[in-house]
Design a protein around this motif. Structure first.
Motif, PDB file in Angstrom:
ATOM      1  N   UNK A   1      15.497   6.720  -6.793  1.00 43.44           N
ATOM      2  CA  UNK A   1      14.691   7.135  -7.292  1.00 43.44           C
ATOM      3  C   UNK A   1      13.604   7.164  -6.189  1.00 43.44           C
ATOM      4  N   UNK A   2      13.127   5.607  -6.490  1.00 44.87           N
ATOM      5  CA  UNK A   2      12.522   5.880  -5.181  1.00 44.87           C
ATOM      6  C   UNK A   2      12.647   5.912  -3.968  1.00 44.87           C
ATOM      7  N   UNK A   3      13.409   5.869  -2.724  1.00 50.98           N
ATOM      8  CA  UNK A   3      13.904   6.413  -1.801  1.00 50.98           C
ATOM      9  C   UNK A   3      14.164   7.817  -1.679  1.00 50.98           C
ATOM     10  N   UNK A   4      14.342   8.451  -2.844  1.00 47.93           N
ATOM     11  CA  UNK A   4      13.975   9.525  -2.559  1.00 47.93           C
ATOM     12  C   UNK A   4      13.136  10.463  -2.943  1.00 47.93           C
ATOM     13  N   UNK A   5      11.991   9.513  -3.619  1.00 47.25           N
ATOM     14  CA  UNK A   5      10.713   9.966  -3.239  1.00 47.25           C
ATOM     15  C   UNK A   5      10.023   9.525  -1.734  1.00 47.25           C
ATOM     16  N   UNK A   6      10.246   8.805  -1.823  1.00 43.39           N
ATOM     17  CA  UNK A   6      10.055   8.391  -0.198  1.00 43.39           C
ATOM     18  C   UNK A   6      10.731   9.726   1.044  1.00 43.39           C
TER      19      UNK A   6
ATOM     20  N   UNK B   1       0.813  -1.214   0.050  1.00 44.13           N
ATOM     21  CA  UNK B   1      -0.146   0.105  -0.344  1.00 44.13           C
ATOM     22  C   UNK B   1       0.918   1.695   0.174  1.00 44.13           C
ATOM     23  N   UNK B   2       1.781   0.994   0.545  1.00 43.05           N
ATOM     24  CA  UNK B   2       2.795   2.798   0.710  1.00 43.05           C
ATOM     25  C   UNK B   2       4.250   2.122  -0.141  1.00 43.05           C
ATOM     26  N   UNK B   3       4.842   3.406   0.128  1.00 43.99           N
ATOM     27  CA  UNK B   3       6.077   3.730  -0.577  1.00 43.99           C
ATOM     28  C   UNK B   3       7.376   2.964   0.039  1.00 43.99           C
ATOM     29  N   UNK B   4       7.111   2.582   1.511  1.00 47.67           N
ATOM     30  CA  UNK B   4       8.275   2.226   2.274  1.00 47.67           C
ATOM     31  C   UNK B   4       7.994   0.807   2.227  1.00 47.67           C
ATOM     32  N   UNK B   5       6.890   0.332   2.111  1.00 48.24           N
ATOM     33  CA  UNK B   5       6.830  -0.704   1.783  1.00 48.24           C
ATOM     34  C   UNK B   5       7.044  -1.732   0.682  1.00 48.24           C
ATOM     35  N   UNK B   6       7.180  -1.059  -0.410  1.00 44.27           N
ATOM     36  CA  UNK B   6       7.350  -0.848  -1.660  1.00 44.27           C
ATOM     37  C   UNK B   6       8.329  -1.393  -1.439  1.00 44.27           C
ATOM     38  N   UNK B   7       9.402  -0.201  -1.019  1.00 37.40           N
ATOM     39  CA  UNK B   7      10.916  -0.104  -1.364  1.00 37.40           C
ATOM     40  C   UNK B   7      11.560  -1.128  -0.270  1.00 37.40           C
ATOM     41  N   UNK B   8      10.791  -1.685   0.472  1.00 43.39           N
ATOM     42  CA  UNK B   8      11.034  -3.091   1.550  1.00 43.39           C
ATOM     43  C   UNK B   8      11.151  -4.421   1.288  1.00 43.39           C
ATOM     44  N   UNK B   9      10.393  -4.350   0.142  1.00 43.05           N
ATOM     45  CA  UNK B   9      10.209  -5.562  -0.777  1.00 43.05           C
ATOM     46  C   UNK B   9      11.135  -5.327  -2.228  1.00 43.05           C
TER      47      UNK B   9
END
Length: 133
Positions: A115-120, A75-83
């Motif tokens: 880039x995903x990390x920077x967005x988060x 659901x959230x970017x943090x979870x997606x980044x972890x995966x």
């Protein structure tokens, strides 16, 4: 192995659209899904409580997880980044169809992860700014 990952949030939704998209994509790429993971669970739940968590435990180097879109992973970017981080560490690829993400072990994938990390980080700093004001 190639895994097709499908997640819907409620019984009122159907997995068929996602399965259709993944099958069409694989047909165009001359690929075949070796195993399907389907679940009906909210994306707010921890991935460790999902079948996705079991899949992440078993994936190996050069395996591929295909899903319709990145939001199906969480659901959230943090979870997606972890995966995605787990997959990168295991050298497992993640491809999405609608978003056209291709996470692997190449430089483009590392730039995407950054880039995903920077967005988060940006979203988090905006939250802190308004929370502290």
């Amino acid at each position: 192995m190639i895994y097709g990952y499908i997640r819907v949030s409620s019984d009122k939704q159907t997995v068929e659209n996602q399965r259709f998209e993944i099958n069409n994509f694989c047909a165009r790429q001359n690929m075949k899904v070796d195993g399907w993971i389907e679940e009906t669970i909210s994306g707010t739940k921890s991935y460790s409580k999902m079948q996705l968590g079991k899949l992440l435990d078993q994936v190996q180097k050069d395996d591929l997880i295909i899903c319709a879109e990145l939001s199906r992973l969480g659901r959230n970017l943090f979870m997606i980044m972890e995966i995605l981080n787990i997959c990168m560490n295991k050298e497992c690829k993640v491809w999405t169809i609608k978003d056209n993400y291709r996470l692997g072990d190449d430089i483009q994938s590392k730039v995407l992860a950054f880039a995903l990390f920077c967005y988060f980080l940006k979203q988090f700093l905006i939250f802190l700014y308004f929370y502290l004001m």
